[in-house]
Structures are given as C-alpha cells and as structure tokens.
Design an enzyme around this catalytic site. Structure first.
Site, PDB file in Angstrom:
ATOM      1  N   ARG A  88     -22.903 -95.523  46.664  1.00 50.18           N
ATOM      2  CA  ARG A  88     -22.602 -96.809  46.297  1.00 50.18           C
ATOM      3  C   ARG A  88     -21.412 -96.657  45.136  1.00 50.18           C
ATOM      4  NH1 ARG A  88     -28.725 -97.348  44.744  1.00 50.18           N
ATOM      5  NH2 ARG A  88     -28.676 -95.160  44.940  1.00 50.18           N
ATOM      6  N   SER A 124      14.022 -92.124  11.877  1.00 44.48           N
ATOM      7  CA  SER A 124      13.616 -92.956  12.912  1.00 44.48           C
ATOM      8  C   SER A 124      14.515 -92.727  14.336  1.00 44.48           C
ATOM      9  CB  SER A 124      14.170 -94.626  12.560  1.00 44.48           C
ATOM     10  OG  SER A 124      13.286 -94.709  11.362  1.00 44.48           O
ATOM     11  N   GLN A 162     -28.050 -77.877  48.674  1.00 45.17           N
ATOM     12  CA  GLN A 162     -28.749 -78.648  49.675  1.00 45.17           C
ATOM     13  C   GLN A 162     -27.960 -78.844  50.926  1.00 45.17           C
ATOM     14  OE1 GLN A 162     -29.848 -82.638  48.421  1.00 45.17           O
ATOM     15  NE2 GLN A 162     -31.555 -82.793  49.977  1.00 45.17           N
ATOM     16  N   LYS A 214     -20.622 -88.368  42.287  1.00 44.74           N
ATOM     17  CA  LYS A 214     -21.062 -89.304  41.349  1.00 44.74           C
ATOM     18  C   LYS A 214     -21.330 -88.593  39.659  1.00 44.74           C
ATOM     19  CE  LYS A 214     -25.232 -91.140  41.734  1.00 44.74           C
ATOM     20  NZ  LYS A 214     -26.280 -91.899  42.105  1.00 44.74           N
ATOM     21  N   ARG A 243      -5.000 -87.902  22.137  1.00 45.45           N
ATOM     22  CA  ARG A 243      -5.562 -87.610  23.586  1.00 45.45           C
ATOM     23  C   ARG A 243      -6.164 -86.180  23.260  1.00 45.45           C
ATOM     24  NH1 ARG A 243      -0.753 -88.431  27.345  1.00 45.45           N
ATOM     25  NH2 ARG A 243      -2.491 -87.851  28.881  1.00 45.45           N
ATOM     26  N   ALA A 282      18.464 -90.266  11.516  1.00 44.26           N
ATOM     27  CA  ALA A 282      18.062 -91.154  12.258  1.00 44.26           C
ATOM     28  C   ALA A 282      18.673 -91.061  13.564  1.00 44.26           C
ATOM     29  CB  ALA A 282      18.166 -92.713  11.682  1.00 44.26           C
ATOM     30  N   ASN A 302     -39.175 -96.652  37.779  1.00 44.47           N
ATOM     31  CA  ASN A 302     -39.258 -95.209  37.725  1.00 44.47           C
ATOM     32  C   ASN A 302     -38.032 -94.852  37.218  1.00 44.47           C
ATOM     33  OD1 ASN A 302     -39.425 -92.547  38.165  1.00 44.47           O
ATOM     34  ND2 ASN A 302     -39.027 -92.810  40.250  1.00 44.47           N
ATOM     35  N   ASN A 320       7.211 -86.466   7.433  1.00 42.57           N
ATOM     36  CA  ASN A 320       7.508 -87.762   7.746  1.00 42.57           C
ATOM     37  C   ASN A 320       7.920 -87.834   9.087  1.00 42.57           C
ATOM     38  OD1 ASN A 320       7.639 -90.674   6.809  1.00 42.57           O
ATOM     39  ND2 ASN A 320       9.652 -90.544   7.808  1.00 42.57           N
ATOM     40  N   GLY A 326     -36.958 -97.602  41.841  1.00 46.15           N
ATOM     41  CA  GLY A 326     -38.438 -97.654  42.209  1.00 46.15           C
ATOM     42  C   GLY A 326     -39.281 -98.486  41.191  1.00 46.15           C
TER      43      GLY A 326
HETATM   44  C1  UD1 Z   1     -34.004 -92.601  42.592  1.00 40.36           C
HETATM   45  C2  UD1 Z   1     -35.693 -92.881  42.783  1.00 40.36           C
HETATM   46  C3  UD1 Z   1     -35.866 -94.178  41.918  1.00 40.36           C
HETATM   47  C4  UD1 Z   1     -35.398 -94.086  40.411  1.00 40.36           C
HETATM   48  C5  UD1 Z   1     -34.269 -94.099  40.366  1.00 40.36           C
HETATM   49  C6  UD1 Z   1     -33.866 -93.632  39.041  1.00 40.36           C
HETATM   50  C7  UD1 Z   1     -35.908 -91.695  44.875  1.00 40.36           C
HETATM   51  C8  UD1 Z   1     -36.548 -91.811  46.288  1.00 40.36           C
HETATM   52  N1  UD1 Z   1     -35.900 -92.784  44.194  1.00 40.36           N
HETATM   53  O1  UD1 Z   1     -33.508 -93.791  43.375  1.00 40.36           O
HETATM   54  O2  UD1 Z   1     -37.321 -94.101  42.376  1.00 40.36           O
HETATM   55  O3  UD1 Z   1     -35.848 -95.460  40.177  1.00 40.36           O
HETATM   56  O4  UD1 Z   1     -33.784 -92.833  41.153  1.00 40.36           O
HETATM   57  O5  UD1 Z   1     -32.477 -93.701  38.744  1.00 40.36           O
HETATM   58  O6  UD1 Z   1     -36.017 -90.551  44.123  1.00 40.36           O
HETATM   59  N2  UD1 Z   1     -29.824 -86.506  45.287  1.00 40.36           N
HETATM   60  C9  UD1 Z   1     -29.945 -85.345  45.877  1.00 40.36           C
HETATM   61  N3  UD1 Z   1     -30.208 -85.046  47.122  1.00 40.36           N
HETATM   62  C10 UD1 Z   1     -30.543 -86.087  48.068  1.00 40.36           C
HETATM   63  C11 UD1 Z   1     -30.443 -87.546  47.476  1.00 40.36           C
HETATM   64  C12 UD1 Z   1     -30.276 -87.736  46.172  1.00 40.36           C
HETATM   65  O7  UD1 Z   1     -29.825 -84.388  44.927  1.00 40.36           O
HETATM   66  O8  UD1 Z   1     -30.542 -85.934  49.368  1.00 40.36           O
HETATM   67  C13 UD1 Z   1     -29.796 -86.841  43.762  1.00 40.36           C
HETATM   68  C14 UD1 Z   1     -28.566 -87.369  43.600  1.00 40.36           C
HETATM   69  O9  UD1 Z   1     -27.353 -86.802  43.326  1.00 40.36           O
HETATM   70  C15 UD1 Z   1     -29.081 -88.154  42.295  1.00 40.36           C
HETATM   71  C16 UD1 Z   1     -30.653 -88.227  42.334  1.00 40.36           C
HETATM   72  O10 UD1 Z   1     -30.754 -87.456  43.147  1.00 40.36           O
HETATM   73  O11 UD1 Z   1     -28.555 -87.334  41.137  1.00 40.36           O
HETATM   74  C17 UD1 Z   1     -31.178 -89.737  42.578  1.00 40.36           C
HETATM   75  O12 UD1 Z   1     -30.463 -90.255  43.695  1.00 40.36           O
HETATM   76  P1  UD1 Z   1     -30.207 -91.542  43.886  1.00 40.36           P
HETATM   77  O13 UD1 Z   1     -29.535 -91.824  45.302  1.00 40.36           O
HETATM   78  O14 UD1 Z   1     -29.374 -92.041  42.822  1.00 40.36           O
HETATM   79  O15 UD1 Z   1     -31.551 -92.183  43.942  1.00 40.36           O
HETATM   80  P2  UD1 Z   1     -31.604 -93.638  43.471  1.00 40.36           P
HETATM   81  O16 UD1 Z   1     -31.352 -94.744  44.420  1.00 40.36           O
HETATM   82  O17 UD1 Z   1     -31.003 -93.916  42.355  1.00 40.36           O
HETATM   83 MG    MG Z   2     -29.412 -93.071  41.147  1.00 42.02          MG
END
Ligand code: UD1
Ligand code: MG
Length: 419
Positions: free
Chosen positions: A16, A372, A73, A23, A300, A390, A170, A344, A140
């Site tokens: 997204r 300057s 993963q 992300k 910076r 300057a 959640n 300066n 969630g």
């Molecule tokens: C998830 C929760 C949701 C909660 C929200 C809070 C689940 C199914 N849903 O949704 O209930 O309200 O977070 O922010 O867990 N990730 C992995 N491997 C994967 C998928 C995701 O490591 O296969 C990691 C992502 O990088 C991320 C985290 O898990 O850091 C959450 O995944 P994301 O896709 O953001 O879940 P949400 O839709 O936000």
């Molecule tokens: Mg999330």
C-alpha cells in the site's frame, strides 16, 4: 521471572506504500521506522531480538544492529507464517515472546512494559495491546464476549458492516507464552480471502480452547498507528514531530512557531537557543546554548554548532562544525567545513565543496572574516583573523596565512592585518 525474547515482523512488501523502498525503511522524523521498533525491543528487557525479513531483505539488513538475529521468510504468507519462521530458534524456549510489527513507529515503551507485566501477573497464554480509535479502517477489530473478554480479532476484509463499526483495534503488539504460541501456530488455517496465515486468528483459537487471554488498552491511541500508506506516514511524522518539539521546549529551547519548525529525532539543542520559523533541522545535529537559528535555515546531518552562534535566514549547513560566537546571518552555504569561533561569514558566502568527484573540506580558523559574496573552492584554508574581501573567489588548494587580507578573483594577498 521468565525470560523475554522479541520477534519483529518486517518481511512484508508494504504494497500500500507504492514504493521501491521496503516499508520498514521509510523514514519518520529522519529515522527508518524499524529503528523505533528496535528501540522498543531494546528497552523492555528482552534478551534477544529476532527480526523476520523477506521483501528486499538485503536492504533492510543494512540497518540492523549486529546483535539482532535475522530470519528470512521465503514466501510472504502472512503474519502467522512470519512468526513460524522463528520457531527453529525458539522451539525449546520456556519463556515469553513479545511480538512487534515493524511498521509501528509510535509505540510507547512504558505501555509495552505494562503489557508484559500484566501478562506475567495474570499468567495469561497471550496478552495483546488494543486501542480505541476514531477511524478503525484497516486494523483488526477486537471481538469481546458478554463478560468483556476478548474472543477474537477480526481483520477488516472478513468483518461485516456492523463489525467494522467496532472501534477497538489490534495494535499488533502481543506477549505470548512461547511454547503455546508455536504449538498453536500449526493449527492456523489459511485465510481464504487473502491467502495468508493470520497471526490474529490465534486469539479465537485460544479462546475456544478456554485459555486465558488478556488485553491492555493504550490511553493514547496515536501510539498504535501502523504505517501502511503514505497518508499514515505523514500522520506519524506529524505526531512524532510535535512530541520532539514539545520535549525540546520543555528542556529550555524556544521554538517560535512549532507549526513550521521541522526537527528530526536525533537532534540535541542547548538551553536558550531560539529556533525561528520555517527551519529544518535534520538528524545527527548538535546545537549549543544561546544560539539563534533561522528563519528559513536548513541544517543537514553531521552539523555541530557551538554556543552563541547565529545561523540566519536562507542558509544551509551540512557536515560542518562551527565554533562558538560565529555569525552566519544571511544567504550562505557551508558544507564539509570546519569553522572556528568568532568567525564572520558574510552574506552570500558559499563553500564550493563538491568538485564533481568528491567532497572537499574548507577550514576557516578563529576570528576570520569572510566578506559578502565570497566563494571558497574547497579544499581551502583561511587562517586565523584573515580577511577575505567581498566578492572574492578563493581558488582550490589555497591556504590563506593567519592575518592576511585577500581580495579579487582569484583571491590574492594584498596586506597583512596587525594582531
Ligand atoms: C496487522 C494485523 C492487524 C493489526 C495491524 C496493526 C494481521 C493479520 N493483522 O495488519 O490486526 O490491526 O497489523 O498495525 O496480523 N509481515 C511479515 N510477513 C508477512 C506479512 C506481514 O513479516 O508475510 C510484517 C509486515 O512487514 C509488517 C507486519 O508484519 O511489519 C504487519 O503486516 P501488515 O501487512 O502491515 O499488516 P496489517 O494489515 O497492518
Ligand atoms: Mg501494518
């Protein structure tokens, strides 16, 4: 007390965000999101942190400290699958496991510590963090029974219209009994709509088995923000920025207009310094006491500023050290410079630090006076109490002796100052 280990989920694509950058590496107030989450793990007494990486894992690994264990993963099959990847490391663990999402930069370590305490006090099988929010979209939802006990977490896509109106969400922070967690993960079935294994399904599973589930509700719902879109990123930035400015003001820094002042997370500023409007102060910057910065200044990374320094309007300073009581009040750029005290820097002074290949250093010693509209083509050195007239162009490699007066294009010595 039981041992605590932490798993951070950071393998997701962040679809997204619509970005080539993973992300968890998107920045909030100058730091990648993942660093805020790593800080939480470090601060809650966790013995070891495991981070699950997947999408562009090599890019993510660069940001991880050596002591963190990375687990790959291979296929992104959801949050439950991500946790399962760590099983090999924790299968004989008799302690507790804290699970954090890598996309929640605003978590509060005190609240997480409270969740862990509650989990241990109540001897729950799982305890997790919830928040009441105005806009629950995307999170969630927490389902509770008549007695108020959490019985399930329902993801947006699977919720009915009525269930979507539930505004307790959640946060994505869980404390599990380790053995119970890995045992139950095997029973989680794939979500037919998203074709992913949801960690959140474990709550219903435990509930049906009559296991004890506890929740802790955050008082400040902003802390639970999960960054999924660029809009979320801007919200996180705004919340954290306000917090940074507040902390600085409470420590004795005047911020004339917080609305237009942008200060990153890793910045230190001394007492009685005044930050004027429309100023940007990026990461890794130290500013002394009694300075005046801005309006319209941009500092910076890698800048160190001594006490009683003035950096005025339309100025940029990068990777530069400036000694005390130096003035740089208008339209100037200093990059890769070492500037002494009581110097300066006249209006319009520019250090030409980049020669097309590399950055070069400019050294300006104490009490030098740069007139300057001067251009200093690095590497150059301006001696103590030297004067650059300057409109001069000090050419590459030039060393202006202490007390000399130079003018012209190219700048030549025309006199010596008595001191
Ligand atoms: C998830 C929760 C949701 C909660 C929200 C809070 C689940 C199914 N849903 O949704 O209930 O309200 O977070 O922010 O867990 N990730 C992995 N491997 C994967 C998928 C995701 O490591 O296969 C990691 C992502 O990088 C991320 C985290 O898990 O850091 C959450 O995944 P994301 O896709 O953001 O879940 P949400 O839709 O936000
Ligand atoms: Mg999330």
């Amino acid at each position: 007390m039981k041992d605590l280990r932490t798993i951070i989920l950071a393998a997701g694509k962040g679809t997204r965000m619509k970005s080539a950058v993973p992300k968890v590496l998107q920045t909030v107030c100058g730091r990648p999101i993942i660093q805020y989450v790593l800080d939480i793990a470090k601060n809650v007494g966790s013995l070891k942190t495991y981070i699950v990486v997947g999408h562009k894992s090599d890019d993510v690994k660069i940001y991880l400290p050596k002591e963190v264990v990375t687990v790959e993963q291979k296929r992104l099959l959801g949050t439950a699958d991500a946790v399962k990847c760590v099983e090999g490391h924790l299968k004989n663990d008799k302690g507790d496991v804290l699970i954090l999402c890598g996309d929640t930069p605003l978590l509060n370590k005190r609240v997480i510590a409270e969740l862990i305490r509650k989990h241990r006090r109540t001897k729950a099988i799982v305890s997790f963090l919830t928040a009441i929010v105005d806009q629950p979209k995307g999170y969630g939802r927490i389902l509770r029974d008549q007695a108020g006990r959490a019985v399930a977490i329902l993801e947006e896509k699977d919720a009915s219209v009525q269930q979507r109106a539930i505004n307790e969400i959640n946060v994505g922070v869980y404390c599990f009994n380790s053995a119970a967690l890995f045992g139950a993960l095997r029973s989680i079935k794939i979500n037919p709509k998203k074709q992913e294994f949801y960690l959140t399904d474990i709550i219903e599973l435990f509930s049906k088995r009559g296991r004890r589930i506890e929740t802790l509700r955050t008082e400040n719902p902003a802390e639970g923000l999960g960054v999924n879109t660029r809009e979320d990123l801007a919200v996180a930035e705004r919340i954290l920025r306000r917090k940074i400015l507040k902390k600085l003001m409470l420590s004795g820094v005047t911020i004339i207009d917080p609305q237009t002042t942008y200060i990153d997370a890793d910045v230190k500023i001394g007492r009685d310094t005044i930050i004027r409007p429309c100023t940007f102060i990026e990461n890794d910057i130290r500013i002394g006491k009694n300075c005046k910065i801005g309006p319209f200044a941009r500092l910076r990374p890698g800048v160190r500023i001594g006490d009683e320094v003035e950096i005025g309007n339309f100025t940029e300073v990068s990777r530069t050290k400036i000694g005390k009581q130096t003035l740089m009040k208008h339209f100037s750029y200093l990059g890769d410079s070492l500037v002494g005290s009581k110097v300066n820097i006249g209006a319009g002074t520019i250090t030409a630090n980049f020669d097309g290949q590399k950055k070069n250093q400019t050294i300006i010693k104490d009490q030098a006076f740069i007139g300057s509209d001067s251009i200093l083509i690095a590497p150059v050195k301006v001696g103590k109490k030297a004067i650059v007239g300057a409109g001069s162009v000090v050419t590459k490699g030039k060393i202006i002796p202490d007390g000399s007066i130079v003018v012209g294009v190219p700048a030549r010595v025309i006199a010596r100052r008595k001191f």
